[in-house]
Design a protein around this motif. Sequence first.
Motif, PDB file in Angstrom:
ATOM      1  N   ALA A   1       0.838  -1.203   0.000  1.00 59.45           N
ATOM      2  CA  ALA A   1       0.000   0.000   0.000  1.00 59.45           C
ATOM      3  C   ALA A   1       0.869   1.248   0.000  1.00 59.45           C
ATOM      4  O   ALA A   1       0.560   2.224  -0.695  1.00 59.45           O
ATOM      5  CB  ALA A   1      -0.928  -0.020   1.214  1.00 59.45           C
ATOM      6  N   ARG A   2       1.974   1.243   0.778  1.00 59.78           N
ATOM      7  CA  ARG A   2       2.868   2.405   0.803  1.00 59.78           C
ATOM      8  C   ARG A   2       3.537   2.603  -0.548  1.00 59.78           C
ATOM      9  O   ARG A   2       3.682   3.720  -1.020  1.00 59.78           O
ATOM     10  CB  ARG A   2       3.933   2.210   1.884  1.00 59.78           C
ATOM     11  N   THR A   3       3.959   1.508  -1.179  1.00 60.89           N
ATOM     12  CA  THR A   3       4.632   1.600  -2.469  1.00 60.89           C
ATOM     13  C   THR A   3       3.657   2.110  -3.531  1.00 60.89           C
ATOM     14  O   THR A   3       4.019   2.928  -4.365  1.00 60.89           O
ATOM     15  CB  THR A   3       5.174   0.223  -2.883  1.00 60.89           C
ATOM     16  N   ALA A   4       2.425   1.638  -3.503  1.00 64.28           N
ATOM     17  CA  ALA A   4       1.437   2.059  -4.500  1.00 64.28           C
ATOM     18  C   ALA A   4       1.086   3.526  -4.311  1.00 64.28           C
ATOM     19  O   ALA A   4       0.831   4.240  -5.276  1.00 64.28           O
ATOM     20  CB  ALA A   4       0.189   1.198  -4.389  1.00 64.28           C
ATOM     21  N   ALA A   5       1.069   4.019  -3.068  1.00 61.76           N
ATOM     22  CA  ALA A   5       0.733   5.419  -2.812  1.00 61.76           C
ATOM     23  C   ALA A   5       1.837   6.341  -3.293  1.00 61.76           C
ATOM     24  O   ALA A   5       1.581   7.475  -3.691  1.00 61.76           O
ATOM     25  CB  ALA A   5       0.471   5.625  -1.325  1.00 61.76           C
ATOM     26  N   SER A   6       3.074   5.883  -3.271  1.00 63.68           N
ATOM     27  CA  SER A   6       4.179   6.734  -3.678  1.00 63.68           C
ATOM     28  C   SER A   6       4.337   6.816  -5.190  1.00 63.68           C
ATOM     29  O   SER A   6       4.955   7.735  -5.693  1.00 63.68           O
ATOM     30  CB  SER A   6       5.477   6.246  -3.031  1.00 63.68           C
ATOM     31  N   ARG A   7       3.787   5.867  -5.920  1.00 63.67           N
ATOM     32  CA  ARG A   7       3.895   5.864  -7.390  1.00 63.67           C
ATOM     33  C   ARG A   7       2.764   6.673  -8.000  1.00 63.67           C
ATOM     34  O   ARG A   7       1.643   6.693  -7.484  1.00 63.67           O
ATOM     35  CB  ARG A   7       3.807   4.441  -7.936  1.00 63.67           C
ATOM     36  N   PRO A   8       3.007   7.307  -9.156  1.00 63.07           N
ATOM     37  CA  PRO A   8       1.892   8.012  -9.816  1.00 63.07           C
ATOM     38  C   PRO A   8       0.913   7.001 -10.424  1.00 63.07           C
ATOM     39  O   PRO A   8       1.295   5.959 -10.928  1.00 63.07           O
ATOM     40  CB  PRO A   8       2.572   8.834 -10.903  1.00 63.07           C
ATOM     41  N   THR A   9      -0.347   7.313 -10.368  1.00 68.68           N
ATOM     42  CA  THR A   9      -1.381   6.423 -10.894  1.00 68.68           C
ATOM     43  C   THR A   9      -1.678   6.806 -12.338  1.00 68.68           C
ATOM     44  O   THR A   9      -1.962   7.972 -12.625  1.00 68.68           O
ATOM     45  CB  THR A   9      -2.672   6.571 -10.064  1.00 68.68           C
ATOM     46  N   PRO A  10      -1.580   5.846 -13.258  1.00 69.86           N
ATOM     47  CA  PRO A  10      -1.874   6.184 -14.662  1.00 69.86           C
ATOM     48  C   PRO A  10      -3.387   6.419 -14.836  1.00 69.86           C
ATOM     49  O   PRO A  10      -4.213   5.781 -14.197  1.00 69.86           O
ATOM     50  CB  PRO A  10      -1.413   4.949 -15.434  1.00 69.86           C
ATOM     51  N   THR A  11      -3.707   7.359 -15.710  1.00 75.63           N
ATOM     52  CA  THR A  11      -5.110   7.658 -16.004  1.00 75.63           C
ATOM     53  C   THR A  11      -5.504   6.892 -17.260  1.00 75.63           C
ATOM     54  O   THR A  11      -4.836   6.989 -18.289  1.00 75.63           O
ATOM     55  CB  THR A  11      -5.305   9.167 -16.242  1.00 75.63           C
ATOM     56  N   ILE A  12      -6.570   6.158 -17.161  1.00 72.84           N
ATOM     57  CA  ILE A  12      -7.044   5.359 -18.284  1.00 72.84           C
ATOM     58  C   ILE A  12      -8.341   5.976 -18.788  1.00 72.84           C
ATOM     59  O   ILE A  12      -9.281   6.187 -18.013  1.00 72.84           O
ATOM     60  CB  ILE A  12      -7.281   3.898 -17.872  1.00 72.84           C
ATOM     61  N   THR A  13      -8.379   6.297 -20.077  1.00 71.98           N
ATOM     62  CA  THR A  13      -9.581   6.858 -20.686  1.00 71.98           C
ATOM     63  C   THR A  13     -10.099   5.861 -21.711  1.00 71.98           C
ATOM     64  O   THR A  13      -9.357   5.429 -22.592  1.00 71.98           O
ATOM     65  CB  THR A  13      -9.262   8.194 -21.387  1.00 71.98           C
ATOM     66  N   VAL A  14     -11.352   5.524 -21.566  1.00 76.21           N
ATOM     67  CA  VAL A  14     -11.975   4.578 -22.484  1.00 76.21           C
ATOM     68  C   VAL A  14     -13.036   5.325 -23.270  1.00 76.21           C
ATOM     69  O   VAL A  14     -13.902   5.981 -22.693  1.00 76.21           O
ATOM     70  CB  VAL A  14     -12.620   3.398 -21.715  1.00 76.21           C
ATOM     71  N   THR A  15     -12.939   5.235 -24.592  1.00 78.17           N
ATOM     72  CA  THR A  15     -13.933   5.871 -25.454  1.00 78.17           C
ATOM     73  C   THR A  15     -14.637   4.784 -26.242  1.00 78.17           C
ATOM     74  O   THR A  15     -13.999   3.978 -26.914  1.00 78.17           O
ATOM     75  CB  THR A  15     -13.263   6.853 -26.440  1.00 78.17           C
ATOM     76  N   ALA A  16     -15.939   4.775 -26.161  1.00 80.17           N
ATOM     77  CA  ALA A  16     -16.727   3.774 -26.888  1.00 80.17           C
ATOM     78  C   ALA A  16     -17.571   4.496 -27.921  1.00 80.17           C
ATOM     79  O   ALA A  16     -18.216   5.497 -27.627  1.00 80.17           O
ATOM     80  CB  ALA A  16     -17.621   3.003 -25.933  1.00 80.17           C
ATOM     81  N   THR A  17     -17.536   3.996 -29.131  1.00 80.50           N
ATOM     82  CA  THR A  17     -18.335   4.561 -30.206  1.00 80.50           C
ATOM     83  C   THR A  17     -19.373   3.525 -30.622  1.00 80.50           C
ATOM     84  O   THR A  17     -19.024   2.401 -30.966  1.00 80.50           O
ATOM     85  CB  THR A  17     -17.454   4.922 -31.411  1.00 80.50           C
ATOM     86  N   VAL A  18     -20.617   3.913 -30.589  1.00 83.21           N
ATOM     87  CA  VAL A  18     -21.694   3.014 -30.960  1.00 83.21           C
ATOM     88  C   VAL A  18     -22.331   3.560 -32.226  1.00 83.21           C
ATOM     89  O   VAL A  18     -22.747   4.711 -32.273  1.00 83.21           O
ATOM     90  CB  VAL A  18     -22.754   2.901 -29.838  1.00 83.21           C
ATOM     91  N   THR A  19     -22.370   2.736 -33.241  1.00 87.02           N
ATOM     92  CA  THR A  19     -23.002   3.127 -34.495  1.00 87.02           C
ATOM     93  C   THR A  19     -24.284   2.326 -34.647  1.00 87.02           C
ATOM     94  O   THR A  19     -24.262   1.102 -34.632  1.00 87.02           O
ATOM     95  CB  THR A  19     -22.075   2.841 -35.689  1.00 87.02           C
ATOM     96  N   THR A  20     -25.368   3.019 -34.784  1.00 89.12           N
ATOM     97  CA  THR A  20     -26.663   2.359 -34.929  1.00 89.12           C
ATOM     98  C   THR A  20     -27.122   2.523 -36.364  1.00 89.12           C
ATOM     99  O   THR A  20     -27.189   3.641 -36.875  1.00 89.12           O
ATOM    100  CB  THR A  20     -27.704   2.978 -33.984  1.00 89.12           C
ATOM    101  N   THR A  21     -27.387   1.406 -36.987  1.00 83.96           N
ATOM    102  CA  THR A  21     -27.893   1.437 -38.357  1.00 83.96           C
ATOM    103  C   THR A  21     -29.401   1.236 -38.299  1.00 83.96           C
ATOM    104  O   THR A  21     -29.873   0.244 -37.755  1.00 83.96           O
ATOM    105  CB  THR A  21     -27.256   0.318 -39.197  1.00 83.96           C
ATOM    106  N   ALA A  22     -30.105   2.175 -38.845  1.00 78.92           N
ATOM    107  CA  ALA A  22     -31.566   2.071 -38.827  1.00 78.92           C
ATOM    108  C   ALA A  22     -32.005   1.013 -39.825  1.00 78.92           C
ATOM    109  O   ALA A  22     -31.580   1.009 -40.976  1.00 78.92           O
ATOM    110  CB  ALA A  22     -32.197   3.403 -39.185  1.00 78.92           C
ATOM    111  N   GLU A  23     -32.819   0.097 -39.329  1.00 78.06           N
ATOM    112  CA  GLU A  23     -33.346  -0.934 -40.215  1.00 78.06           C
ATOM    113  C   GLU A  23     -34.736  -0.516 -40.662  1.00 78.06           C
ATOM    114  O   GLU A  23     -35.542  -0.083 -39.839  1.00 78.06           O
ATOM    115  CB  GLU A  23     -33.418  -2.276 -39.481  1.00 78.06           C
ATOM    116  N   PRO A  24     -34.992  -0.632 -41.942  1.00 78.08           N
ATOM    117  CA  PRO A  24     -36.327  -0.231 -42.396  1.00 78.08           C
ATOM    118  C   PRO A  24     -37.377  -1.199 -41.852  1.00 78.08           C
ATOM    119  O   PRO A  24     -37.114  -2.376 -41.656  1.00 78.08           O
ATOM    120  CB  PRO A  24     -36.232  -0.330 -43.921  1.00 78.08           C
ATOM    121  N   THR A  25     -38.516  -0.639 -41.580  1.00 78.17           N
ATOM    122  CA  THR A  25     -39.598  -1.499 -41.104  1.00 78.17           C
ATOM    123  C   THR A  25     -40.052  -2.382 -42.257  1.00 78.17           C
ATOM    124  O   THR A  25     -40.019  -1.963 -43.420  1.00 78.17           O
ATOM    125  CB  THR A  25     -40.789  -0.660 -40.603  1.00 78.17           C
ATOM    126  N   PRO A  26     -40.449  -3.603 -41.956  1.00 75.65           N
ATOM    127  CA  PRO A  26     -40.855  -4.488 -43.046  1.00 75.65           C
ATOM    128  C   PRO A  26     -42.112  -3.971 -43.732  1.00 75.65           C
ATOM    129  O   PRO A  26     -43.023  -3.450 -43.093  1.00 75.65           O
ATOM    130  CB  PRO A  26     -41.106  -5.828 -42.359  1.00 75.65           C
TER     131      PRO A  26
END
Length: 157
Positions: A48-73
């Motif tokens: 715990a002491r060692t982890a507190a002394s080290r800098p914490t990396p910042t992780i950024t997650v970007t999710a892209t969702v593409t929705t394709t419209a389906e025509p109604t039957p």
Amino acid sequence: MNSRNRPSRPAGSRPPHTRRRVWATAAALLALGLVGCQGAGQDDADTARTAASRPTPTITVTATVTTTAEPTPAPTVTKTKTVTRPGPTVTVTKAAQAAGSGSGSGGGTCSIVSNSGNCYQAGQFCRNRDHGAATTTASGTRITCTYSANAWRWVYS
């Protein structure tokens, strides 16, 4: 003495050297357990002491969702075909026949004619499409296509 030639002991008792071994083993396991718990606690604190002394990396997650419209039957188109049972086709044919030609003699009219163009007479076989139909002979006598004598025939009506 028992079957092994050893002196018999009262039930539920163990020889003294076996009891000492059991107690010694139990004490050793207890001591190892206590030492192991203390050492594990120190390792967690160090981590715990060692982890507190080290800098914490910042992780950024970007999710892209593409929705394709389906025509109604589209609505389903069902085509309904009405099939009617083919019945006799009645056509009126006025034809003047030459004398002595054809199956009939005379100048009458008949509404249903044979494939060769002649008027039918009573007793002749009917075509499948003429079943139940009525017509006249060349002389003008009315005849009907009916089931008679195991076959469809033209008979006087």
